[in-house]
Design an enzyme around this catalytic site. Structure first.
Site, PDB file in Angstrom:
ATOM      1  N   ASN A  66     -11.165  -2.587  -4.344  1.00  0.00           N
ATOM      2  CA  ASN A  66      -9.549  -2.131  -5.943  1.00  0.00           C
ATOM      3  C   ASN A  66     -10.818  -2.073  -7.186  1.00  0.00           C
ATOM      4  OD1 ASN A  66      -6.907  -2.868  -4.300  1.00  0.00           O
ATOM      5  ND2 ASN A  66      -7.876  -1.628  -3.985  1.00  0.00           N
TER       6      ASN A  66
ATOM      7  N   ASP B 206       1.053  -0.789   0.467  1.00  0.00           N
ATOM      8  CA  ASP B 206       0.162   0.075   0.147  1.00  0.00           C
ATOM      9  C   ASP B 206       0.570   1.115   0.456  1.00  0.00           C
ATOM     10  OD1 ASP B 206      -2.769   0.949   0.235  1.00  0.00           O
ATOM     11  OD2 ASP B 206      -2.214   1.308   2.009  1.00  0.00           O
TER      12      ASP B 206
HETATM   13  C1  IPE Z   1      -4.721  -2.636  -0.114  1.00  0.00           C
HETATM   14  O1  IPE Z   1      -4.967  -1.689  -0.318  1.00  0.00           O
HETATM   15  C2  IPE Z   1      -4.817  -3.744  -1.258  1.00  0.00           C
HETATM   16  C3  IPE Z   1      -4.176  -3.675  -1.907  1.00  0.00           C
HETATM   17  C4  IPE Z   1      -2.068  -3.203  -1.305  1.00  0.00           C
HETATM   18  C5  IPE Z   1      -3.790  -4.525  -3.474  1.00  0.00           C
HETATM   19  P1  IPE Z   1      -6.020  -0.405   0.102  1.00  0.00           P
HETATM   20  O2  IPE Z   1      -5.351   1.049  -0.699  1.00  0.00           O
HETATM   21  O3  IPE Z   1      -7.175  -0.736  -0.997  1.00  0.00           O
HETATM   22  O4  IPE Z   1      -7.038  -0.712   1.242  1.00  0.00           O
HETATM   23  P2  IPE Z   1      -7.878   0.376   2.004  1.00  0.00           P
HETATM   24  O5  IPE Z   1      -8.569   1.307   1.430  1.00  0.00           O
HETATM   25  O6  IPE Z   1      -7.072   1.730   2.490  1.00  0.00           O
HETATM   26  O7  IPE Z   1      -8.199  -0.498   3.014  1.00  0.00           O
HETATM   27  C1  IPE Z   2      -1.599  -0.023  -2.902  1.00  0.00           C
HETATM   28  O1  IPE Z   2      -1.608   1.303  -3.155  1.00  0.00           O
HETATM   29  C2  IPE Z   2      -1.958  -0.458  -4.830  1.00  0.00           C
HETATM   30  C3  IPE Z   2      -2.956  -0.560  -5.220  1.00  0.00           C
HETATM   31  C4  IPE Z   2      -4.008  -1.223  -4.007  1.00  0.00           C
HETATM   32  C5  IPE Z   2      -3.588  -1.634  -6.201  1.00  0.00           C
HETATM   33  P1  IPE Z   2      -2.700   2.323  -3.061  1.00  0.00           P
HETATM   34  O2  IPE Z   2      -3.027   2.928  -4.994  1.00  0.00           O
HETATM   35  O3  IPE Z   2      -3.894   1.950  -2.532  1.00  0.00           O
HETATM   36  O4  IPE Z   2      -1.917   3.798  -2.657  1.00  0.00           O
HETATM   37  P2  IPE Z   2      -2.467   4.885  -1.505  1.00  0.00           P
HETATM   38  O5  IPE Z   2      -2.830   4.111  -0.548  1.00  0.00           O
HETATM   39  O6  IPE Z   2      -3.616   5.036  -2.503  1.00  0.00           O
HETATM   40  O7  IPE Z   2      -1.486   6.391  -1.227  1.00  0.00           O
HETATM   41 MG    MG Z   3      -3.685   2.740  -0.243  1.00  0.00          MG
END
Ligand code: IPE
Ligand code: IPE
Ligand code: MG
Length: 246
Positions: A67, A19
């Site tokens: 996602n 993340d």
């Molecule tokens: C978790 O990250 C999913 C992945 C890293 C693939 P998210 O960014 O989607 O999680 P939340 O929404 O902060 O819980």
């Molecule tokens: C995690 O990074 C990767 C995926 C969920 C695909 P994010 O896209 O959630 O990154 P932040 O949390 O917005 O920084």
């Molecule tokens: Mg995220």
């Protein structure tokens, strides 16, 4: 294994919630997808490192079921990274005797990607020394629900054939999950500052050790990974028992 003179226990199965890619890009005034691109590079480097130090199972959370409701632009960017990874980089994995497993529901993905993922699993070495598991359109709840639905179908078939329904054990139920045959995750690392599982490996994480760090995933290098292992080595995994000798 030894890290900076300290003895570390290498977990057999490590899971990473990758993340913070979007925030990493935002800090640099770049589009979110530039963060995902940097994340893929980091992921490849960490997987090589994990294999070198003796981790056997390495699961990355690449795309959650939730996602899938991100913008079309972001999803297209993620799809093109997945497409290119599974076109260009998997051969390098096979050369290192690493096998690929996909966890998740492939059916909503663009057909060419679903095909590439099936192919990447099918072409994997038969007896890999390292298992690289990709959670793509993965959700722990969806995984448990599809297992329950499979169990219901099997019970229906048993009833039709006059057999009593089978009683599930932890082991036989695990056989219906995406992770069938994979040992439970020992250590879950989450980068990016949030302290939650976000639907990752809910069933398998029953006794996982959790490690949270504020470091954004594209900045989470091998040194940071080793720090997580050092932390893990200091944990007392009691599994509900009391410490030996007490
Ligand atoms: C978790 O990250 C999913 C992945 C890293 C693939 P998210 O960014 O989607 O999680 P939340 O929404 O902060 O819980
Ligand atoms: C995690 O990074 C990767 C995926 C969920 C695909 P994010 O896209 O959630 O990154 P932040 O949390 O917005 O920084
Ligand atoms: Mg995220």
């Amino acid at each position: 294994m030894d890290i900076k003179g300290e003895q570390v226990t290498v977990p057999r199965h490590v899971g990473i919630i990758m993340d913070g890619n979007g925030r990493w890009a935002k800090k640099r005034l770049l589009p979110r997808n530039a963060g995902h691109r940097a994340g893929v590079q980091r992921m490849e480097e960490l997987a090589r490192h994990a294999q070198d130090i003796g981790v056997e199972y390495f699961t990355v959370y690449a795309l959650s079921t939730e996602n899938m409701s991100r913008s079309k632009e972001e999803l297209d960017g993620l799809y093109s990274l997945i497409r290119s990874y599974f076109t260009k980089s998997v051969d390098e994995l096979y050369k290192r005797n690493a096998g690929v497993r996909i966890l998740g529901d492939m059916s909503p993905l663009p057909a060419d990607i679903a095909e590439k993922l099936y192919e990447a699993e099918a072409r994997s070495p038969k007896d890999p020394s390292f298992h690289f598991l990709f959670a793509i359109n993965y959700g722990g709840r969806a995984e448990i629900l599809q297992a329950v639905n499979s169990a219901a179908l099997l019970a229906h078939r048993d009833a039709l054939e006059g057999r009593p329904p089978q009683k599930y054990t932890d082991e036989s139920f695990h056989g219906l999950l995406y992770t069938h045959g994979v040992p439970d995750v020992d250590l879950i690392i989450r980068t990016g500052g949030e302290e939650r599982l976000s639907n990752f490996l809910l069933y398998q994480a029953a006794y996982a050790e959790l490690y949270f760090t504020d470091v954004l995933f594209p900045d989470f290098d091998c040194g940071e990974f080793d720090k997580a292992l050092l932390d893990f080595s200091g944990r007392d995994r009691r599994y509900g028992k009391i410490r030996s000798g007490e």
